[in-house]
Design a protein around this motif. Sequence first.
Motif, PDB file in Angstrom:
ATOM      1  N   PRO A  71      54.944 -54.084  62.356  1.00 45.33           N
ATOM      2  CA  PRO A  71      55.745 -55.250  62.744  1.00 45.33           C
ATOM      3  C   PRO A  71      56.833 -54.837  63.752  1.00 45.33           C
ATOM      4  O   PRO A  71      57.367 -53.735  63.694  1.00 45.33           O
ATOM      5  N   ASN A  72      57.099 -55.728  64.670  1.00 48.91           N
ATOM      6  CA  ASN A  72      58.164 -55.524  65.655  1.00 48.91           C
ATOM      7  C   ASN A  72      57.859 -54.388  66.635  1.00 48.91           C
ATOM      8  O   ASN A  72      58.759 -53.757  67.173  1.00 48.91           O
ATOM      9  N   ALA A  73      56.556 -54.135  66.883  1.00 49.18           N
ATOM     10  CA  ALA A  73      56.181 -53.088  67.840  1.00 49.18           C
ATOM     11  C   ALA A  73      56.143 -53.615  69.267  1.00 49.18           C
ATOM     12  O   ALA A  73      56.021 -52.847  70.213  1.00 49.18           O
ATOM     13  N   GLY A  74      56.219 -54.944  69.414  1.00 44.42           N
ATOM     14  CA  GLY A  74      56.197 -55.543  70.749  1.00 44.42           C
ATOM     15  C   GLY A  74      54.856 -56.142  71.126  1.00 44.42           C
ATOM     16  O   GLY A  74      54.586 -56.408  72.295  1.00 44.42           O
ATOM     17  N   LYS A  75      53.991 -56.377  70.126  1.00 41.57           N
ATOM     18  CA  LYS A  75      52.651 -56.907  70.404  1.00 41.57           C
ATOM     19  C   LYS A  75      52.712 -58.319  70.990  1.00 41.57           C
ATOM     20  O   LYS A  75      52.038 -58.635  71.963  1.00 41.57           O
ATOM     21  N   SER A  76      53.516 -59.179  70.363  1.00 40.13           N
ATOM     22  CA  SER A  76      53.619 -60.559  70.844  1.00 40.13           C
ATOM     23  C   SER A  76      54.198 -60.615  72.252  1.00 40.13           C
ATOM     24  O   SER A  76      53.781 -61.418  73.084  1.00 40.13           O
ATOM     25  N   THR A  77      55.189 -59.751  72.521  1.00 38.16           N
ATOM     26  CA  THR A  77      55.788 -59.713  73.856  1.00 38.16           C
ATOM     27  C   THR A  77      54.757 -59.279  74.891  1.00 38.16           C
ATOM     28  O   THR A  77      54.651 -59.877  75.974  1.00 38.16           O
ATOM     29  N   LEU A  78      53.972 -58.250  74.564  1.00 37.99           N
ATOM     30  CA  LEU A  78      52.936 -57.798  75.490  1.00 37.99           C
ATOM     31  C   LEU A  78      51.928 -58.909  75.745  1.00 37.99           C
ATOM     32  O   LEU A  78      51.540 -59.156  76.897  1.00 37.99           O
ATOM     33  N   LEU A  79      51.505 -59.585  74.675  1.00 38.06           N
ATOM     34  CA  LEU A  79      50.521 -60.656  74.836  1.00 38.06           C
ATOM     35  C   LEU A  79      51.059 -61.763  75.731  1.00 38.06           C
ATOM     36  O   LEU A  79      50.339 -62.316  76.556  1.00 38.06           O
ATOM     37  N   SER A  80      52.349 -62.089  75.588  1.00 38.03           N
ATOM     38  CA  SER A  80      52.936 -63.161  76.395  1.00 38.03           C
ATOM     39  C   SER A  80      53.030 -62.768  77.866  1.00 38.03           C
ATOM     40  O   SER A  80      52.982 -63.624  78.755  1.00 38.03           O
ATOM     41  N   VAL A  81      53.150 -61.457  78.128  1.00 39.72           N
ATOM     42  CA  VAL A  81      53.270 -60.974  79.505  1.00 39.72           C
ATOM     43  C   VAL A  81      51.901 -60.802  80.151  1.00 39.72           C
ATOM     44  O   VAL A  81      51.699 -61.141  81.321  1.00 39.72           O
ATOM     45  N   ILE A  82      50.955 -60.288  79.385  1.00 39.51           N
ATOM     46  CA  ILE A  82      49.656 -59.923  79.953  1.00 39.51           C
ATOM     47  C   ILE A  82      48.678 -61.101  79.982  1.00 39.51           C
ATOM     48  O   ILE A  82      47.665 -61.079  80.669  1.00 39.51           O
ATOM     49  N   THR A  83      48.995 -62.160  79.203  1.00 44.42           N
ATOM     50  CA  THR A  83      48.146 -63.353  79.171  1.00 44.42           C
ATOM     51  C   THR A  83      49.023 -64.595  79.305  1.00 44.42           C
ATOM     52  O   THR A  83      50.229 -64.511  79.437  1.00 44.42           O
ATOM     53  N   SER A  84      48.375 -65.748  79.220  1.00 37.41           N
ATOM     54  CA  SER A  84      49.118 -67.012  79.285  1.00 37.41           C
ATOM     55  C   SER A  84      49.460 -67.534  77.896  1.00 37.41           C
ATOM     56  O   SER A  84      49.943 -68.654  77.744  1.00 37.41           O
ATOM     57  N   ALA A  85      49.208 -66.713  76.862  1.00 43.26           N
ATOM     58  CA  ALA A  85      49.514 -67.136  75.490  1.00 43.26           C
ATOM     59  C   ALA A  85      51.024 -67.211  75.295  1.00 43.26           C
ATOM     60  O   ALA A  85      51.789 -66.511  75.951  1.00 43.26           O
TER      61      ALA A  85
ATOM     62  N   ALA B 298      60.093 -55.044  81.387  1.00 42.34           N
ATOM     63  CA  ALA B 298      60.306 -54.582  82.763  1.00 42.34           C
ATOM     64  C   ALA B 298      59.023 -54.611  83.597  1.00 42.34           C
ATOM     65  O   ALA B 298      59.039 -54.196  84.766  1.00 42.34           O
ATOM     66  N   GLN B 299      57.919 -55.050  82.998  1.00 39.39           N
ATOM     67  CA  GLN B 299      56.622 -55.123  83.696  1.00 39.39           C
ATOM     68  C   GLN B 299      56.184 -53.748  84.221  1.00 39.39           C
ATOM     69  O   GLN B 299      55.615 -53.646  85.305  1.00 39.39           O
ATOM     70  N   GLN B 300      56.455 -52.711  83.455  1.00 40.05           N
ATOM     71  CA  GLN B 300      56.059 -51.361  83.857  1.00 40.05           C
ATOM     72  C   GLN B 300      54.731 -50.973  83.200  1.00 40.05           C
ATOM     73  O   GLN B 300      54.552 -51.156  82.001  1.00 40.05           O
ATOM     74  N   GLY B 301      53.826 -50.453  83.988  1.00 39.20           N
ATOM     75  CA  GLY B 301      52.557 -49.944  83.463  1.00 39.20           C
ATOM     76  C   GLY B 301      51.579 -51.016  83.015  1.00 39.20           C
ATOM     77  O   GLY B 301      50.555 -50.695  82.399  1.00 39.20           O
ATOM     78  N   ILE B 302      51.836 -52.284  83.337  1.00 36.86           N
ATOM     79  CA  ILE B 302      50.954 -53.365  82.871  1.00 36.86           C
ATOM     80  C   ILE B 302      49.607 -53.342  83.598  1.00 36.86           C
ATOM     81  O   ILE B 302      48.554 -53.459  82.976  1.00 36.86           O
ATOM     82  N   GLN B 303      49.642 -53.179  84.939  1.00 39.08           N
ATOM     83  CA  GLN B 303      48.380 -53.147  85.678  1.00 39.08           C
ATOM     84  C   GLN B 303      47.533 -51.933  85.328  1.00 39.08           C
ATOM     85  O   GLN B 303      46.322 -52.063  85.107  1.00 39.08           O
ATOM     86  N   PRO B 304      48.124 -50.723  85.220  1.00 40.59           N
ATOM     87  CA  PRO B 304      47.315 -49.579  84.756  1.00 40.59           C
ATOM     88  C   PRO B 304      46.719 -49.816  83.368  1.00 40.59           C
ATOM     89  O   PRO B 304      45.607 -49.365  83.082  1.00 40.59           O
ATOM     90  N   LEU B 305      47.459 -50.512  82.503  1.00 34.57           N
ATOM     91  CA  LEU B 305      46.937 -50.832  81.173  1.00 34.57           C
ATOM     92  C   LEU B 305      45.718 -51.743  81.285  1.00 34.57           C
ATOM     93  O   LEU B 305      44.693 -51.518  80.629  1.00 34.57           O
TER      94      LEU B 305
END
Length: 338
Positions: free
Chosen positions: A171-185, A316-323
């Motif tokens: 919990p609180n690892a940042g999964k929801s934040t990543l999903l909101s940034v990497i997708t339209s969810a 900070a949108q770092q490393g998203i495209q490489p991911l």
Amino acid sequence: MTEGNFTDYVKIKVASGKGGQGSAHLRREKYVAKGGPDGGDGGRGGHIIVKGNKNLWTLYHFKFKKHFQAGHGEHGGKQTSTGADGQDVFIEVPLGTQVKNPETDEVFFEITEDGEEKIVATGGKGGLGNWHFKSSTNQTPRYAQPGLPGEETELLLELKLLADVGLVGFPNAGKSTLLSVITSAKPKIADYEFTTLKPNLGIVEYRDYRTFVMADIPGIIEGASEGKGLGHYFLRHIERNSTLLFLIPADTKDIYKEYEVLLNELQKYNPELLDKERLVAISKADMLDEELKKEMKQELDQQFTNVEYLFISSIAQQGIQPLKDKLWEMLNKGEEKV
């Protein structure tokens, strides 16, 4: 489990239609004194059919309707006219839905393709009309068969999400934040444990209009495989993800140990989960300066020998495209390059 508009576990009752009664009609026409039997057959009762629908992601539509009744077959008519069949009822479910026996937990079948249909309650057969029973010794039978009754049963519908990538982490690892940034969810995001109480799905847009599906599974805690916290309700969703993305915050005391704890929970729940492709993303990397990141890499390179890792920061949108690039490569491994 039901939370908001997400429902992945529901019990329903279904009843197919009964067959129509055969007719015992005798032919009567003006210049035909003894026309004989001409009663038609009864119609078949309606089936209850489960059907896959790729546009559904949840069982929420069963929240207010849990009883399904198919139409009854109509009775046979004169002139050997067969009664109309009862109307079939189609129960549409998302792909990845298992239909089970609620008493024994036995899996009857699973819907994995769009438009796939399975009959769960067969309509009763229509009764035969009296013309079937005509013989040389009984030329005017005045009886016909009744229709057979339909079937009634209870079914358990259980959804296992069909996603390409499953997010795994505490919990609180940042999964929801990543999903909101990497997708339209638009998952619920807050700085406390178990913000996510339901799996969230998002479509990741990749290069050249290509896409893949990512699922944010609620956080795992130690003991999740034994049902602690929300554990076993959500671990089943991970079974359907072809690639697992482990998300571990950069400020974790021991990153590799946390990864091992997560692996251990998955193994205890289902050892086959360890056969899936895995990638580790160290989140919240914007908190690290280059010198600290370099020191961490030296240690992590020695620990993560069998799995790749990378640093990212959703904020900070770092490393998203490489991911995205790495996940796409893993998902399409073995396919011929066009």
